[in-house]
Design a protein around this motif. Structure first.
Motif: not given
Ligand code: 1GP
Length: 243
Positions: A141-154
């Protein structure tokens, strides 16, 4: 040459479990690598992945040359950056960070890498890389400046992985992040696997045999462990080949 990918598909057909040990060149000393590789050789490992989010230039190439001296296992690059591309490896996961929306990591770095790749014999394996939130910020996340997908949003995770397949990617890598507090859950793995027709890699935060088994039983074709083995060589005792 497309041997490594073909072998992955053939192993899955035989219902073999594939296992990769991830070696981060930034955290690994070339001088001590033979001891670590010896443990890997005696374990259930089928592949060695090499890469990290931030690695000093040239470290990867030197390390791979050294790893090759001690093992016949295929060495697959899992690069955080173009500088980590080494012709001494066997294959390259050509990662596109499809969970994110940063064009650099979707296509930009790939374009930049082409001239470097032209001079190599690497087997290039297009891979959809899907980062799933795990409770703490990861270096990806830090390096790519992207957000992960929420684990609740299967559903979003499943759709992202499927979109990768439809775009022609040959592997999907579900990533919780190196050193993640929680690995990818069974629900997520199972749901993604149900929709996919390509091999599924799962990694990030796996520290116990139970978690490893859980990943396979949920549908992971290839599981990756890095941190837990790096921090505690005795974990290899539980990953020994059965003879
Ligand atoms: C990280 O999936 C890999 O990219 C492995 O993660 O270091 O937490 O095992 P760990």
């Amino acid at each position: 040459m497309t041997t490594i990918y073909k072998n992955i598909r053939a192993s899955i057909k035989r219902q073999d479990r594939l296992f990769a040990v991830l070696i981060d060149p930034d955290k690994t000393s070339v001088n001590k690598i033979s001891v670590f590789i010896d443990k890997i050789n005696r374990s259930i490992a089928t592949h060695i992945f090499v890469g990290g989010s931030i690695v000093d230039d040239n470290k990867t190439d030197k390390l791979i040359k050294e790893i090759k001296r001690f093992t016949p296992l295929p060495i697959v690059l899992f690069p955080g950056d173009i500088t980590q591309i080494s012709n001494n490896a066997d294959a390259l996961l050509f990662l596109s960070l499809i969970s994110g929306r940063n064009p650099e990591y979707l296509i930009g770095k790939h374009v930049d890498s082409v001239s470097k790749l032209k001079g190599t014999n690497l087997e290039v394996i297009p891979t959809g890389y899907v980062l799933v939130e795990n409770g703490k910020q990861t270096s990806v996340e830090r390096v790519t400046h992207t957000k992960p997908i929420s684990r609740d949003n299967i559903q979003c995770i499943v759709n992202t992985a499927k979109a990768g397949e439809l775009l022609g990617m040959k592997l999907i890598y579900l990533e919780a992040g190196s050193g993640a507090i929680e690995p990818i859950t069974s629900d997520i793995i199972r749901s993604v696997k149900r929709e996919l027709n390509i091999p599924l890699i799962v990694g990030g935060g796996i520290r116990t045999i139970g978690q490893l088994e859980n990943a396979y039983n949920s549908g992971a074709d290839l599981v990756v462990i890095g941190t837990a083995l790096e921090e505690d060589y005795s974990f290899f005792e539980q990953l020994k080949q059965e003879h």
